[in-house]
Write an enzyme that holds these catalytic residues in place. Structure first.
Site, mmCIF file in Angstrom:
data_model
loop_
_atom_site.group_PDB
_atom_site.id
_atom_site.type_symbol
_atom_site.label_atom_id
_atom_site.label_comp_id
_atom_site.label_asym_id
_atom_site.label_seq_id
_atom_site.Cartn_x
_atom_site.Cartn_y
_atom_site.Cartn_z
ATOM 1 N N HIS A 167 0.867 -1.185 0.000
ATOM 2 C CA HIS A 167 0.000 0.000 0.000
ATOM 3 C C HIS A 167 0.903 1.234 0.000
ATOM 4 C CE1 HIS A 167 -2.890 2.872 1.836
ATOM 5 N NE2 HIS A 167 -3.840 2.050 1.438
ATOM 6 N N GLN A 215 -4.599 -5.417 6.688
ATOM 7 C CA GLN A 215 -5.593 -6.328 6.103
ATOM 8 C C GLN A 215 -5.598 -7.702 6.761
ATOM 9 O OE1 GLN A 215 -7.954 -5.394 4.317
ATOM 10 N NE2 GLN A 215 -7.176 -3.376 3.745
ATOM 11 N N LYS A 225 -10.750 -1.023 10.215
ATOM 12 C CA LYS A 225 -10.948 -2.147 9.296
ATOM 13 C C LYS A 225 -11.386 -3.395 10.046
ATOM 14 C CE LYS A 225 -7.360 -0.500 6.161
ATOM 15 N NZ LYS A 225 -8.067 -0.012 4.988
ATOM 16 N N CYS A 245 -4.685 2.596 -3.729
ATOM 17 C CA CYS A 245 -3.438 3.047 -3.074
ATOM 18 C C CYS A 245 -2.310 2.059 -3.291
ATOM 19 C CB CYS A 245 -3.640 3.297 -1.583
ATOM 20 S SG CYS A 245 -4.789 4.612 -1.241
HETATM 21 N N1 PMP Z 1 -1.833 -0.996 4.505
HETATM 22 C C1 PMP Z 1 -2.786 -1.691 3.902
HETATM 23 C C2 PMP Z 1 -2.473 -3.059 3.358
HETATM 24 C C3 PMP Z 1 -4.067 -1.160 3.793
HETATM 25 O O1 PMP Z 1 -5.026 -1.852 3.178
HETATM 26 C C4 PMP Z 1 -4.323 0.124 4.326
HETATM 27 C C5 PMP Z 1 -5.696 0.754 4.215
HETATM 28 N N2 PMP Z 1 -6.299 0.624 2.970
HETATM 29 C C6 PMP Z 1 -3.287 0.793 4.967
HETATM 30 C C7 PMP Z 1 -2.060 0.202 5.044
HETATM 31 C C8 PMP Z 1 -3.484 2.160 5.572
HETATM 32 O O2 PMP Z 1 -4.355 2.064 6.641
HETATM 33 P P1 PMP Z 1 -4.929 3.416 7.330
HETATM 34 O O3 PMP Z 1 -5.461 4.247 6.212
HETATM 35 O O4 PMP Z 1 -5.999 2.904 8.232
HETATM 36 O O5 PMP Z 1 -3.810 4.043 8.042
#
Ligand code: PMP
Length: 405
Positions: A121, A201, A224, A363
């Site tokens: 990400h 995740q 999440k 992302c």
């Molecule tokens: N890493 C992964 C694998 C994610 O899926 C996400 C959220 N989509 C994040 C990091 C970032 O998480 P947050 O926006 O809650 O900080």
């Protein structure tokens, strides 16, 4: 598992979108929050709100106990050795930024290399790139195989005398791939290299045991996993956290302050500057209770059933569908495209039929580049989703595909 009863805990699932029942399949982005977790937020504001730590009055002590109780809960949830190693953050993103800035900013220098994977990400790429403004640090990227699993041979071959850090996601938010993080960590440790696992995740679907994994750092987000937004966790091994400088300065993280010299608080407070979202933190504790009352294995098994059912029918019934990420044991995430249709058009039309899916690069632009695409449509499942909702999704997808083709 009594799905009817579970769904009653989520008033939002009764909403209608364009006159149709909402089918919420965007759980990877954020999952919905059950009534008992919402109730704990309401009672945090209506009956126990006071700033934590500084007070001797009853409310402050109650608020502090709720926050510190949550820390004990999180410690148990991931089987951390000590509550000193549990740091509350705003989320996975802040947890990773903390490690990159504090550990990376102190211990990584010109010529050092960080290994990460192509499926990361942006929040596990950009914080490391920010370090490159200060030092000439190189990112070495682990590629994936056809099915979306990590190429472990390539991973092993990336180590050299410059490797100083490894960071990978436990599960991919696009492909659903669950990475063999225990093996990844063992390999890095055999080279004397610490590892951060992005568990954003994984925490909603898998049992996490940071001691069994031997993870040096592990990050995840409450929103999440049926909890509130704006709260997350960084686990870090004491030996690293102790050698790392504070990430931010402010209240709570100090021992003594003078204009000549400031000394810092003990762990974990050294890394928790300012008033935290103590009500959200207490709600995270409730979300963990919620998951554990159903059972994480039961949640995962249910999601897996929905994944198998939907995947099979998509392949059989949707002409031209291509699913990205087919590794065995993947999480309940289906990223796909149909023919040459644009993911955005599909997502918009599905929304008109009441189906909430995510579209775009999720992302993960470097992953999209490596797959040779701009984005996908992504359907992802949580404990409250039903087979009937999968049917509604499949019927809507058939209509939308036929309309666009
Ligand atoms: N890493 C992964 C694998 C994610 O899926 C996400 C959220 N989509 C994040 C990091 C970032 O998480 P947050 O926006 O809650 O900080």
């Amino acid at each position: 598992m009594d799905l009817t009863k579970i769904r009653e805990d989520y008033p939002i699932l009764d909403r209608k979108i364009y006159g149709r029942p909402l089918v919420y399949l965007d759980n990877t982005a954020t999952s919905q929050t059950p009534r008992e977790v919402v109730d704990s937020i309401v009672s945090g504001y209506t009956s126990t709100k006071a700033n934590v730590h500084r007070g001797v009055h009853t409310l402050s002590m109650e608020a502090t106990e709720l926050q510190e109780g949550a820390r004990r809960k999180v410690k148990e949830f991931i089987n951390a050795p000590s509550t000193d190693e549990i740091i509350f953050t705003r989320g996975t993103t802040e947890a990773i930024n903390l490690v990159a800035a504090s550990y990376g900013g102190t211990f990584l220098h010109d010529g050092d290399e960080i290994i990460l994977s192509v499926m990361e990400h942006h929040s596990n790429i950009v914080p490391w790139q920010l370090l490159q403004r200060r030092a000439d640090i190189r990112l070495r990227v682990i590629p994936i195989r056809e099915d979306g699993s990590l190429d472990m041979d390539a991973y092993r071959s990336l180590f050299n005398e410059h490797t100083r850090f490894v960071t990978v996601c436990h599960a991919s938010n696009v492909l659903g791939t669950v990475n063999p993080v225990k093996e990844i960590i063992a390999e890095a440790h055999s080279h004397g290299v610490p590892v951060l696992i992005d568990g954003a995740q994984a925490a909603p679907h898998l049992k996490i045991d940071v001691q069994d994994l031997d993870a040096d750092f592990y990050a995840f987000s409450a929103h999440k996993m049926y909890g509130p937004a704006g709260v997350g966790v960084l686990f870090g091994k004491r030996k690293y956290l102790e050698m790392m400088p504070p990430y931010q300065g402010g209240g709570e993280m100090i021992e003594t302050v003078s204009f000549e010299k400031t000394t810092f608080a003990e762990l974990p407070y050294k890394f928790e500057a300012g008033t935290p979202d103590f009500i959200g933190i207490a709600a995270l504790s409730k979300a963990i209770d919620y998951m554990q009352s159903i059972g994480i294995d039961a949640i995962a098994a249910h999601e897996h059933e929905l994944l198998e059912y939907t995947t099979k029918r998509m392949i059989e019934e949707i002409p031209g569908v291509k699913i990205y990420g087919t590794a065995p044991g993947k999480c309940a995430i289906i990223s796909f495209l149909v023919g040459g249709e644009h993911h955005y058009d599909m997502g918009m039309l599905l929304d008109k039929l009441g189906i909430a899916v995510r579209t775009g690069h999720h992302c993960a632009q470097p992953l999209m580049h490596s797959l040779g695409i701009e984005g996908t449509v992504r359907a992802s499942f949580a404990v409250y989703n039903t087979i009937e909702e999968c049917d509604l999704f499949l019927n809507a997808l058939k209509r939308v595909s036929a309309m666009l083709m």
